[in-house]
Design a protein around this motif. Structure first.
Motif, short mmCIF file in Angstrom:
data_model
loop_
_atom_site.label_atom_id
_atom_site.label_comp_id
_atom_site.label_asym_id
_atom_site.label_seq_id
_atom_site.Cartn_x
_atom_site.Cartn_y
_atom_site.Cartn_z
N HIS A 72 0.82 -1.22 0.00
CA HIS A 72 0.00 0.00 0.00
C HIS A 72 0.85 1.26 0.00
CE1 HIS A 72 -2.54 -3.24 1.66
NE2 HIS A 72 -3.50 -2.64 0.98
N GLU A 73 2.06 1.18 0.54
CA GLU A 73 2.96 2.34 0.54
C GLU A 73 3.33 2.74 -0.88
OE1 GLU A 73 3.75 4.18 3.01
OE2 GLU A 73 3.00 2.95 4.67
N ALA A 74 3.61 1.73 -1.73
CA ALA A 74 3.94 2.02 -3.13
C ALA A 74 2.76 2.66 -3.85
CB ALA A 74 4.37 0.74 -3.85
N ALA A 75 1.56 2.16 -3.58
CA ALA A 75 0.36 2.74 -4.21
C ALA A 75 0.12 4.17 -3.73
CB ALA A 75 -0.85 1.86 -3.89
N LEU A 76 0.36 4.43 -2.45
CA LEU A 76 0.15 5.77 -1.92
C LEU A 76 1.12 6.76 -2.55
CD1 LEU A 76 -1.18 7.76 0.03
CD2 LEU A 76 0.40 6.97 1.81
N GLU A 77 2.36 6.34 -2.77
CA GLU A 77 3.34 7.23 -3.40
C GLU A 77 2.88 7.63 -4.80
OE1 GLU A 77 8.08 7.25 -4.68
OE2 GLU A 77 7.27 5.66 -3.40
N VAL A 78 2.36 6.66 -5.56
CA VAL A 78 1.87 6.96 -6.91
C VAL A 78 0.62 7.83 -6.83
CG1 VAL A 78 0.99 5.94 -9.04
CG2 VAL A 78 2.91 4.87 -7.84
N PHE A 79 -0.28 7.54 -5.91
CA PHE A 79 -1.49 8.35 -5.74
C PHE A 79 -1.13 9.81 -5.46
CE2 PHE A 79 -4.73 9.99 -2.69
CZ PHE A 79 -5.79 10.10 -3.58
N ARG A 80 -0.15 10.02 -4.60
CA ARG A 80 0.25 11.40 -4.27
C ARG A 80 0.78 12.15 -5.50
NH1 ARG A 80 3.55 9.44 1.04
NH2 ARG A 80 2.01 9.94 2.67
N SER A 81 1.37 11.44 -6.46
CA SER A 81 2.01 12.10 -7.60
C SER A 81 1.05 12.85 -8.49
CB SER A 81 2.79 11.06 -8.43
OG SER A 81 1.91 10.19 -9.13
N THR A 82 -0.24 12.49 -8.46
CA THR A 82 -1.23 13.20 -9.29
C THR A 82 -2.39 13.75 -8.47
OG1 THR A 82 -2.17 11.01 -9.82
CG2 THR A 82 -0.77 12.03 -11.48
N CYS A 83 -2.40 13.49 -7.19
CA CYS A 83 -3.55 13.86 -6.36
C CYS A 83 -3.79 15.37 -6.33
CB CYS A 83 -3.33 13.33 -4.94
SG CYS A 83 -4.80 13.41 -3.89
N GLU A 84 -2.72 16.14 -6.37
CA GLU A 84 -2.87 17.60 -6.27
C GLU A 84 -3.68 18.18 -7.42
OE1 GLU A 84 1.04 19.60 -8.12
OE2 GLU A 84 1.46 18.25 -6.44
N ASP A 85 -3.80 17.43 -8.51
CA ASP A 85 -4.56 17.93 -9.66
C ASP A 85 -6.06 17.66 -9.53
OD1 ASP A 85 -2.24 18.81 -10.93
OD2 ASP A 85 -1.86 16.84 -11.77
N MET A 86 -6.47 16.93 -8.51
CA MET A 86 -7.89 16.60 -8.32
C MET A 86 -8.51 17.63 -7.41
SD MET A 86 -7.41 12.48 -7.93
CE MET A 86 -9.14 12.09 -8.22
N THR A 87 -9.19 18.58 -8.01
CA THR A 87 -9.66 19.74 -7.26
C THR A 87 -11.18 19.78 -7.09
OG1 THR A 87 -9.70 21.03 -9.31
CG2 THR A 87 -7.69 21.13 -7.99
N PHE A 88 -11.89 18.71 -7.50
CA PHE A 88 -13.34 18.73 -7.41
C PHE A 88 -13.80 17.90 -6.21
CE2 PHE A 88 -12.07 15.32 -10.25
CZ PHE A 88 -12.76 14.23 -9.75
N GLY A 89 -15.02 18.18 -5.74
CA GLY A 89 -15.61 17.39 -4.67
C GLY A 89 -14.74 17.35 -3.42
N ASP A 90 -14.64 16.15 -2.83
CA ASP A 90 -13.88 15.97 -1.59
C ASP A 90 -12.41 15.64 -1.83
OD1 ASP A 90 -16.17 16.35 -0.08
OD2 ASP A 90 -16.70 14.22 -0.11
N TRP A 91 -11.98 15.64 -3.10
CA TRP A 91 -10.64 15.15 -3.39
C TRP A 91 -9.54 16.04 -2.83
CZ3 TRP A 91 -9.69 10.37 -4.92
CH2 TRP A 91 -10.72 9.64 -5.51
N SER A 92 -9.75 17.35 -2.77
CA SER A 92 -8.72 18.23 -2.21
C SER A 92 -8.43 17.88 -0.76
CB SER A 92 -9.15 19.70 -2.33
OG SER A 92 -9.20 20.10 -3.68
N ALA A 93 -9.50 17.64 0.01
CA ALA A 93 -9.33 17.26 1.41
C ALA A 93 -8.66 15.90 1.52
CB ALA A 93 -10.68 17.25 2.12
#
Length: 343
Positions: A42-63
Motif C-alpha cells: 500500500h505504501e507504493a500505491a500511496l506514493e503513486v497516488f500522491r504524484s497526481t492527487c494535487e490535480d484533483m480539485t473537485f468534490g472531496d478530493w482536495s481534502a
C-alpha cells in the motif's frame, strides 16, 4: 496511450465529477471483499497516488489529498478515507497491457531512417474527423512542412508507437528524445489484430503484437493496407523535459508508473482515483493501481489497461495480457455513498 494536454486533463477531471452513465450499476463493497488486499504494498500505491492527487480539485478530493500528504500508514489511510465501489455496465471485465516503446531513430531523414513522426498540423481540428491514416500517408499532406520531430526505420514500429501514445527515440549518437501524445485526427480506433482474424489470416489465440509485426514486414503491400485499416492517426510532441528515470506523461500530464498506473474510461472512473485490480489469467495480479491514463480503445466500466514500463521486456509482458477479472474504484466516503444513492 493517448494522454491529453493540460486543458484536456482538466476537462476529463471535470467530467469525472458528473453522474455516471445510465448503464452503470454500482455496488458498495467492504475492504475484506477485495481479494489479496491485505498482501499488497500500500505504501507504493500511496506514493503513486500522491504524484497526481494535487490535480484533483473537485468534490472531496482536495481534502483527501491533504490527508494523503500527512498519512503515515498507507493501508489505514485508504481504508479510512475511501469506500470500494464495483461499477459495472453489463460488459465483462477486460484487462490489457501497454508500455512505452523504445525505437532507434534520427533527427535527420536518411535512407535508413525514412519514416517520420509528425507534430499536429495547425489546421487539424480539435474535434471532429480530419484526414484518415490512409489519406495522410497516401497524399503526403504533412510531408516537408517542418512538422517532423524525428525519423524511424519501420512503419509498423511507428504504428505501434502511435497505439501506445508515447515512446523514446534512441539516436545514433547515444542521446535519446522522448515523444508524447500530441493529438489525433479524430477517427475511431480499429484493431488490426481483429482485422487479421476477420480475414482468416490467423486465429484469435495466434495474434500478438510480435506476430503482427512479422506479418506486416513479410507482406509489405498487404501490410500497408492492414495498417491503414485503422483510420486513427496520432500526432506527437517532444517531451524530453521528462527525466529519463521517470515514466511517460499520462492523461493527467504527469509521469505514470510501471505496475501501478492503469488506464481507464473516465466516464466511469475519475482520473487520479485509486483502483483495486483483480486480474485473472495465467499471471494473476491483485494490486492497488491509480487511474492516471486513458486510451481510445479503453471504454467501459470494467475496462483497464495496465502500464508495464519502458522498453522491450515491458512490451513483451504487456503483449501477453488479455484477461478477465474485476476492477473496483475507491472513492471518498461521501462520493461513494452519493453514487450508491444514484445522485
Amino acid at each position: 496511450m493517448t494522454p491529453g494536454s493540460g486543458l484536456a486533463a482538466f476537462l476529463l477531471l471535470t467530467v469525472s465529477a458528473l453522474p455516471l452513465p445510465l448503464s452503470a450499476e454500482v455496488s458498495l463493497l467492504e475492504f475484506s471483499a477485495l481479494k489479496g488486499w491485505e498482501s499488497d504494498n500500500h505504501e507504493a500505491a500511496l506514493e503513486v497516488f500522491r504524484s497526481t492527487c494535487e490535480d484533483m480539485t473537485f468534490g472531496d478530493w482536495s481534502a483527501v489529498c491533504a490527508l494523503a500528504d500527512r498519512a503515515t500508514d498507507a493501508r489505514t489511510f485508504f481504508e479510512t478515507v475511501f469506500r470500494p465501489l464495483l461499477i459495472t455496465d453489463g460488459s465483462p471485465a477486460l484487462f490489457t497491457g501497454y508500455y512505452e516503446p523504445e525505437l532507434v531513430g534520427s533527427l535527420k531523414e536518411s535512407e535508413r531512417f525514412s519514416v517520420p513522426l509528425y507534430r499536429r498540423p495547425p489546421e487539424a481540428p480539435e474535434t471532429g474527423e480530419w484526414f484518415s491514416r490512409k489519406e495522410i500517408e497516401d497524399l503526403s499532406v504533412l510531408k516537408g512542412r517542418g512538422l517532423e520531430i524525428a525519423w524511424v526505420e519501420d512503419p509498423v514500429e511507428k504504428f505501434f508507437l502511435q497505439v501506445q501514445g508515447s515512446g523514446r527515440i534512441r539516436l545514433e549518437d547515444g542521446r535519446s528524445i522522448r515523444v508524447g501524445y500530441g493529438g489525433k485526427n479524430g477517427h475511431p480506433y480499429r484493431s488490426i489484430g481483429e482485422e487479421l482474424i476477420r480475414r482468416g489470416v490467423f486465429e484469435a489465440h495466434q495474434v500478438s503484437a510480435q506476430v503482427i509485426r512479422t506479418w506486416v514486414r513479410d507482406h509489405p503491400e498487404e501490410g500497408a493496407d492492414l495498417l491503414n485499416h485503422n483510420p486513427s492517426y496520432v500526432f506527437f510532441r517532444e517531451v524530453s523535459q521528462v527525466p529519463a528515470h521517470m515514466g511517460p506523461l499520462g492523461a493527467m500530464d504527469r509521469s505514470i508508473t510501471g505496475g501501478r498506473t492503469i488506464a481507464v474510461d473516465p466516464e466511469f472512473v475519475p482520473l487520479g482515483a485509486p483502483v483495486w485490480m483483480e486480474k485473472d489469467g495465467a499471471s494473476p495480479m491483485r494490486r492497488l493501481m491509480v487511474a492516471q491514463d486513458t486510451g481510445s480503445a479503453i471504454r467501459g466500466a470494467q475496462r483497464g489497461d495496465i502500464f508495464f514500463g519502458t522498453g522491450g521486456q515491458a512490451g513483451r509482458r504487456a503483449g501477453r495480457v488479455r484477461d478477465g477479472g474485476r476492477m473496483i474504484v475507491l472513492l471518498p466516503i461521501e462520493e461513494a455513498l452519493a453514487r450508491i444513492d444514484g445522485s
